[in-house]
Structure formats: structure tokens, C-alpha cells
Design a protein around this motif. Sequence first.
Motif, mmCIF file in Angstrom:
data_model
loop_
_atom_site.group_PDB
_atom_site.id
_atom_site.type_symbol
_atom_site.label_atom_id
_atom_site.label_comp_id
_atom_site.label_asym_id
_atom_site.label_seq_id
_atom_site.Cartn_x
_atom_site.Cartn_y
_atom_site.Cartn_z
ATOM 1 N N LYS A 94 0.863 -1.294 0.109
ATOM 2 C CA LYS A 94 -0.038 0.139 -0.055
ATOM 3 C C LYS A 94 0.746 1.305 0.016
ATOM 4 N N GLU A 95 1.999 1.141 0.790
ATOM 5 C CA GLU A 95 2.825 2.422 1.132
ATOM 6 C C GLU A 95 3.633 2.736 -0.434
ATOM 7 N N HIS A 99 3.832 5.675 -3.227
ATOM 8 C CA HIS A 99 4.879 6.466 -3.842
ATOM 9 C C HIS A 99 5.374 6.097 -5.371
ATOM 10 N N GLU A 313 0.653 -2.528 9.988
ATOM 11 C CA GLU A 313 1.281 -1.274 9.991
ATOM 12 C C GLU A 313 2.773 -1.162 10.083
ATOM 13 N N ARG A 316 3.700 -1.205 6.593
ATOM 14 C CA ARG A 316 3.740 0.487 6.221
ATOM 15 C C ARG A 316 4.670 1.242 6.481
ATOM 16 N N LEU A 317 4.976 1.032 7.756
ATOM 17 C CA LEU A 317 6.041 2.141 8.589
ATOM 18 C C LEU A 317 7.362 1.822 7.860
ATOM 19 N N ALA A 319 7.753 0.760 4.884
ATOM 20 C CA ALA A 319 8.080 1.347 3.710
ATOM 21 C C ALA A 319 8.067 3.065 3.812
ATOM 22 N N ARG A 320 7.628 3.417 4.836
ATOM 23 C CA ARG A 320 7.318 4.828 4.850
ATOM 24 C C ARG A 320 8.820 5.449 5.232
ATOM 25 N N MET A 321 9.378 4.704 6.133
ATOM 26 C CA MET A 321 10.729 5.056 6.511
ATOM 27 C C MET A 321 11.672 4.860 5.529
ATOM 28 N N LEU A 323 11.403 5.344 2.196
ATOM 29 C CA LEU A 323 11.156 6.139 1.113
ATOM 30 C C LEU A 323 11.244 7.513 1.735
ATOM 31 N N GLY A 324 10.992 7.784 2.855
ATOM 32 C CA GLY A 324 11.250 8.877 3.555
ATOM 33 C C GLY A 324 12.732 9.320 3.345
ATOM 34 N N ASP A 327 13.838 9.968 -0.015
ATOM 35 C CA ASP A 327 13.264 11.255 -0.752
ATOM 36 C C ASP A 327 14.637 12.257 -0.473
#
Lengths: 355, 355
Positions: A94-95, A99, A313, A316-317, A319-321, A323-324, A327
Motif C-alpha cells: 500500500k505504501e 509512492h 502497520e 507500512r511504516l 516502507a514509509r521510513m 522512502l522518507g 526522498d
Amino acid sequence: MTEAMSRPTLEAVAARAGVSRATVSRVVNGGDGVREPLAERVRRAVDELGYVPNQAARSLVTKRHDAVAVVIAEPETRVFADPFFALQLRGISKELTAHDSQLVLLLTEGRDDHARVGRYLAGGHVDGALVFSLHLDDPLPVLIQRAGVPTVFGGRPGWSEGSAPSETAAGAAAPVFVDSDNRGGARAAVRHLVGLGRRRIAHITGALDQTSAVDRLDGFRDERPDADPRLIVESDFTPAGGERAMRELLDNCPDVDAVFAANDLTASGVLRVLRERGLRVPQDIAVIGFDDMLPLAEQTDPPLTTVRQDIEEMGRLMARMLLGGLDRRGGDAAPGGGEPSGVVLPTTLVRRASA
Amino acid sequence: MTEAMSRPTLEAVAARAGVSRATVSRVVNGGDGVREPLAERVRRAVDELGYVPNQAARSLVTKRHDAVAVVIAEPETRVFADPFFALQLRGISKELTAHDSQLVLLLTEGRDDHARVGRYLAGGHVDGALVFSLHLDDPLPVLIQRAGVPTVFGGRPGWSEGSAPSETAAGAAAPVFVDSDNRGGARAAVRHLVGLGRRRIAHITGALDQTSAVDRLDGFRDERPDADPRLIVESDFTPAGGERAMRELLDNCPDVDAVFAANDLTASGVLRVLRERGLRVPQDIAVIGFDDMLPLAEQTDPPLTTVRQDIEEMGRLMARMLLGGLDRRGGDAAPGGGEPSGVVLPTTLVRRASA
DNA sequence: ATGAAAGCGCTAACAG
DNA sequence: CTGTTAGCGCTTTCAT
């Protein structure tokens, strides 16, 4: 109807729209400084030709891939009987989708596969890696560090200071991880059993080459520092292992009145043995698991009281970390130093009938 | 120690070995017509520099990607509570690894994702696609055909002649699929119940927008052509759906003495209702499932008699068929014509205690 | 058997 | 704003 010609190129679109390749490229990539009428012409040409950018060509110059590797390092069949990793994947997917990144799945079945994975990661196919199920002696972290790919680990990495990948010391980014509060969850489980008035509380551990098992054991010990050693039985996160451990437990400590199992799968094995021996749950022995793995936890007899972790979660987290960090690449993607830095997600006790 | 320089290129290796790029390329790709002493020099240079070919550059010229997309089109949470797809993945992964191909996972959560997947497939990132969990009205097959990517479907595709993707008629390869013998397995299940002397045999179906559910229903009908319509209850492959259906069944047909559930998850819901109503399994009502999904099937009370399908083998076979077709690309990768052609894997009855 | 050279399709300066 | 021009790193004829 030999429509089977190769895909249209930027060049073709440019020709059709009567502009240069550069202009088409600009439009395709968000079309910043391109005047509207022109941009529109380009867009139409793109549509008419069914143009889709060739990712290989693009990556070659941008060095980005819009792809993230997910490495699942589980030599055993266990993971596959285990919704665990499916849920992680879902969260990750999902995450990543949000992106515009693709998910490349790397499953390792045995030691032979590690080299392959290392090669792949080093091959610069992906922008980063998400790595799961590390075992204490796993060669993967070293390979990954060497590959120089930004990485987020699922679960606290198990290496101690000394055994950490040596490159880490050379100023590379510190390992980053996401984990559940295994220790806290274990403490909550044991406290719950104590609150129920249980005195002879046992723990059947997970595979102790994984930090999740170690942390749960530590949590147990936090609450039962003076536990009879025979009340702690080492096992391996599987139903069969749970059965074995429970039999041993019953033989050594017939007066046991509660069991905290390292996960739900183990607990299911425990329940089976208890039923077989004619012991009632929770009247004679209370049982508590870990994971809240559905539908298993609901379907056992009796339904399993367990410690829930939000697996999706976690994914998801992670992946977010990753990609963050990606970036803001160029900057320090992760805090310096060699100490693993991580995010720990809370766990919650889910009361059902078994304890 | 700024070792963080970009990866070494072919050029660098060539320089170090004192040969041309072409020679290095030859060695790296199997080193055919290169004399041994030279080849050896190149290999050493590769090792010393830690050279790994840049895949993007390679793909750009070869048009191969050594990657296969796995598309799982399941809008519902169901798949993720379901070891099913994990097993498929495992089989696929093994086979792909053997062919040095990577697995790119495309999970679609909703309709919005379909466009994204279509774009990705059309983008020429992968050599082929493996597609699962198609529903009858799924737009995916059309998008996939349009993308022009070799594809193998998991499970018999559901479209009928008329609704097939139109491009198929234009001479494109016919859809290729791998499936389990759902119909035969269902027949075996029902025959088993009949052999047990059961007279009022019910069927709780799966989601009838999937061919697996339809085929199992057909198998049931093969054996019970004159079944009381009230003995067939439509459901959706979930435990909750199984509970609902079983309640309805019990209300309408209190004399039911056997249930063939469309899958094990459904059967688990059925068992729960039966226990709740105080009905004994199998004495009062025999229950049989489908899938042999472990550990669920073993853990139910009583353990579930069920129809096993070899899920991992399905995955492996799909990959093999895709790669086989890929290998002989240029030729007719698949038999012509628009009729789906497929391989159907056998199913076997696993007797436990519930029937 | 080896090297030289020409792109694969795209982006990113740099001009205009 | 738009077009021109270099490559990105690799494979692949084509000479040698």
C-alpha cells in the motif's frame, strides 16, 4: 495485422507532435515549463501512440528505479503457514503504491540464495530494501551493507556490537528497523496471568535465534525473575514445537497452571496437547499466545487470548521510513553511528476465552 | 574513506584487465570465444573491483528483464488471512530463482489499482506475468492482453467466449492457465459423504464470481443432480460467510446430515455454528472442506476432512509454463486460437475426523 | 579471438 | 520556453 512492432519511443511521439524529444520528456514527467497548447499536442500524441516510457532507459540515466526489494529470509516452511508476512506485504504494498514504487520480492530458501540476493541488491536494481526475519547468524546484513543499499529491517536486528557488519563502522548509515514491543507485550501477558491468580506460569519460547523470541523471553523474565527454570521451555514458533514443549512441561511440572506461548501457532500446539490430556482451558491451565493471528486465534478451542501486534502497520511504516530516507537522499538518510535505531510499535492484549 | 563512489562499470573492468569492453562483456556473459588467459585476467578484475553489471543498461539493449510480474487481484482482505497465496508465491519463487528471474509483486487492492498495473505491464518492465484471483467481471485480463505481455493465469479464467478480451481474436496467444481439479475434487468429496451413508448433503458455495467456486458447485451437482435447492447455499469463502450460511441451512433444513463447504475457511465457520448449536461432528453432521489449508485444517475441532490441492505446485508450474514459453520466444509461445488452454492439477481427499 | 564503434531510449545540461 | 547535444552502461555487429 502485425501490430507486434516494438513499443513507440519518445522519438516517435516527438515526431507525431512535431516537437523535440526533450519537450515530450518534460510533458511526460509532469510537464513543468511547457506551454499549454504544446503540452496538449504532446499528450494527444502520447495517447494515440499508446506511449509508455521505457523504464530501463530512464533508470540508466536517472539512477532511480522506483522499486524496492523486500527480502524475506526464512529458510523454513514456517513463514508460509503464517499470515504474518502476507500482512506485512500488504502494508508495504500500500505504501509503495502511494509512492509509485514497485515491490520486488526476494525469497530466500537457504544459504545458497543469500549470494543471489546480495548480487541482486548490489546490482542496483532497486532504490532500497526491506528485510525481514533475520536470524542471529544471518549473513544477509553484511551482504546488504556491502551492497550499499538503503535498508530498513523488520524486527530488531540481532547482531551485537562486535558482530555488526564491519562496514557499518566506516560511517555508513546505522541500521534502521521497525519492531513490535515484544518485551512489553510479553510483560502484559504475564501480568494478565498473574492477575488471574496463576502461580505456576510457564513460558514456551520461540526460536531463540530471532530477537522477537529473545525479547518475549526477556519480558517474561521481567515479571518472573525467579521463575523455576523448568517452567521455561525452548521451542521454535511452530505448532509441533508447541506440542513437544507442552508435553515436556507437563512431565516436569505437573502443577503448571498457566502457559505463555511465544506465538499463536505454538499456543495451538499447546491447546492440542492439553485437550489430549484432558486438561481444561482455562480452568486447569490458562493459555495465552502472541500475534493475534487470524483466523487461527479465533478458531482454536477455546478461542485464544493473545497479544496483538499490528503487522500491517509495521509493513507500512517500514516502507514509509525507507522512502522518507530515499526522498531526502544526499543528506544523512539515517542518524549516524553504528547503533541500530528503530521504531517500536505498541502491542495490545486481546482477551478471549483461553486466559 | 569515500568508498561511496558509484559502482564500477564495464569500462573500469576493461581498463584494469587491459582489454576492451567487448571482451569483458563476453566473459561476464558466459565467456564464449575468449581465450583462457585473457578470460582469467578479466575475471580477476571483476572480482577485485566488485563489478556487478548494471541491469538497466543491459535491459536497454537486450530487451530482456529477467523479471516476472505476479499480479494478485484480490480486493478483499480475504487473501491475506489465507496461506493460499503465500504457497503459490513460494512455488513461483523457487521456479523463478532457478531461471535467474526476479519476482515483481503487484498487489491490487481496488479498481484504481488496475490502471496502475496495466501501465506497469505495458511499460515493459517484465518478461511476463502470472495472474491470480481473477473475478468474473475483472477488467485485468483486457488490460493485460493489451499490454502484450506473455501471461499465465492461476485458476481457469472466467470469461466466456463473448466477453473475452477482444484483442484475443486478433491472433494473439490464447490464454494459458493452471488450475486445480476443483470439479473432480468436489465430486470426490460428495461421493465420500454418500459413502458414509449421508442422505441430506448440503453445499455451501464460494464466491460465485470465481471459477473455482463455480467448478466446485458443478462438481457437487454432478453427484447430486436432484438436490433440494435449499441444500445449496451461496457464500463467499470466508469463515463469517460459512457461519451465516450454516445458520440459514439449519433453519431451512434441520435434517441436513452433511455439509460440503467450498473451502476450509468456510468449513471453520460451519464448525463453529455446529458447536454453538450443540450438534456433534461427524455423528450428527459430517463436514468436509476444500484446500487442506494448514494449520487450520488440522487445528479445527474435530480436525477437518478436506480436499487437498497442491498449491505450491500450481505456482511452480505456472512459472515453468511462462518461462518455457519465454524461452522459445519468437515462435508460437502458446497454442493459437482464443480458447483458454490449461493444465489441471489433481486433488486428493484427506480424511481426518470431521467426515 | 579481439577491438572499434554504433546505438538501445531516455534525461539533463546547455544554448538559443 | 523549446531545441540541441551529450552521454547513462551495456551488447552487438563489423572489422581486424
